[in-house]
Scaffold this motif. Structure first.
Motif, PDB file in Angstrom:
ATOM      1  N   LEU A  20       0.837  -1.187   0.000  1.00 52.05           N
ATOM      2  CA  LEU A  20       0.000   0.000   0.000  1.00 52.05           C
ATOM      3  C   LEU A  20       0.877   1.244   0.000  1.00 52.05           C
ATOM      4  N   SER A  21       0.348   2.302  -0.593  1.00 51.00           N
ATOM      5  CA  SER A  21       1.029   3.593  -0.597  1.00 51.00           C
ATOM      6  C   SER A  21       0.134   4.659   0.010  1.00 51.00           C
ATOM      7  N   CYS A  22       0.750   5.606   0.663  1.00 48.85           N
ATOM      8  CA  CYS A  22       0.048   6.755   1.224  1.00 48.85           C
ATOM      9  C   CYS A  22       0.786   7.992   0.733  1.00 48.85           C
ATOM     10  N   THR A  91      -8.332  -8.729   5.854  1.00 51.54           N
ATOM     11  CA  THR A  91      -9.330  -8.049   5.039  1.00 51.54           C
ATOM     12  C   THR A  91      -9.900  -6.861   5.800  1.00 51.54           C
ATOM     13  N   ALA A  92      -9.757  -5.685   5.213  1.00 45.88           N
ATOM     14  CA  ALA A  92     -10.190  -4.456   5.880  1.00 45.88           C
ATOM     15  C   ALA A  92      -9.976  -3.272   4.947  1.00 45.88           C
ATOM     16  N   THR A  93     -10.505  -2.140   5.366  1.00 48.40           N
ATOM     17  CA  THR A  93     -10.142  -0.887   4.721  1.00 48.40           C
ATOM     18  C   THR A  93      -8.953  -0.319   5.482  1.00 48.40           C
ATOM     19  N   TYR A  94      -7.915   0.010   4.760  1.00 45.00           N
ATOM     20  CA  TYR A  94      -6.683   0.507   5.354  1.00 45.00           C
ATOM     21  C   TYR A  94      -6.585   2.016   5.146  1.00 45.00           C
ATOM     22  N   TYR A  95      -6.290   2.696   6.233  1.00 46.76           N
ATOM     23  CA  TYR A  95      -6.192   4.147   6.227  1.00 46.76           C
ATOM     24  C   TYR A  95      -4.796   4.581   6.671  1.00 46.76           C
ATOM     25  N   CYS A  96      -4.340   5.680   6.125  1.00 41.44           N
ATOM     26  CA  CYS A  96      -3.144   6.288   6.680  1.00 41.44           C
ATOM     27  C   CYS A  96      -3.527   7.614   7.334  1.00 41.44           C
ATOM     28  N   ALA A  97      -2.720   8.005   8.304  1.00 40.29           N
ATOM     29  CA  ALA A  97      -2.981   9.229   9.040  1.00 40.29           C
ATOM     30  C   ALA A  97      -1.665   9.908   9.384  1.00 40.29           C
ATOM     31  N   TRP A 111      -6.296  12.488   7.832  1.00 36.05           N
ATOM     32  CA  TRP A 111      -6.628  11.107   7.473  1.00 36.05           C
ATOM     33  C   TRP A 111      -6.883  10.991   5.986  1.00 36.05           C
ATOM     34  N   GLY A 112      -6.544   9.831   5.455  1.00 36.32           N
ATOM     35  CA  GLY A 112      -6.903   9.536   4.087  1.00 36.32           C
ATOM     36  C   GLY A 112      -8.280   8.906   4.023  1.00 36.32           C
ATOM     37  N   GLN A 113      -8.726   8.624   2.807  1.00 42.31           N
ATOM     38  CA  GLN A 113     -10.060   8.064   2.591  1.00 42.31           C
ATOM     39  C   GLN A 113     -10.078   6.539   2.678  1.00 42.31           C
ATOM     40  N   GLY A 114      -8.924   5.939   2.628  1.00 39.71           N
ATOM     41  CA  GLY A 114      -8.846   4.493   2.774  1.00 39.71           C
ATOM     42  C   GLY A 114      -8.739   3.748   1.458  1.00 39.71           C
ATOM     43  N   THR A 115      -8.173   2.557   1.539  1.00 44.61           N
ATOM     44  CA  THR A 115      -8.097   1.665   0.392  1.00 44.61           C
ATOM     45  C   THR A 115      -8.489   0.261   0.867  1.00 44.61           C
TER      46      THR A 115
END
Length: 121
Positions: A20-22, A91-97, A111-115
């Protein structure tokens, strides 16, 4: 405009890897700690791992140790989350902050919107 955008999510088979990238913009990225969080359906959001402004990883969750690696590239204003040996529980929605204090602080500023990450055969 302050923005965090996650990318790299998708459908992956158990045992495989995903990165994943943020990507950040609109603030002094290099001065902020960046954390990854996740939320599975019907569950509370949980902290996964963080990287400080001085490039030190901070693992919040035991499940991430040994399987997940965090890294940052300040030249690209991006933090990466390499996830290996994925299983269905990932399995989940991953967020960066982004946190202007450090990884020990729970007061995240942006916060990001999630992936979405789905681990399934």
């Amino acid at each position: 405009q302050t923005q965090l955008v996650e990318s790299g999510g998708g459908l992956v088979q158990p045992g495989r890897s995903l990165r994943l990238s943020c990507s950040a913009s609109g603030f002094a990225f290099e001065s902020f700690a960046i954390g990854w969080f996740r939320q599975a359906p019907g569950k509370q959001r949980e902290a996964v791992v963080c990287i400080s402004s001085s490039d030190s990883p901070w693992y919040y969750a035991d499940f991430a140790k040994g399987r997940f690696t965090i890294a940052r590239n300040n030249a690209k204003n991006t933090v990466y989350l390499q996830m290996n040996s994925l299983n269905s529980e990932d399995t989940a929605t991953y967020y960066c902050a982004a946190n202007r204090i450090d990884c020990s602080s729970s007061e995240n500023d942006y916060w990001g919107q999630g992936t979405q990450v789905t681990v399934s055969s």
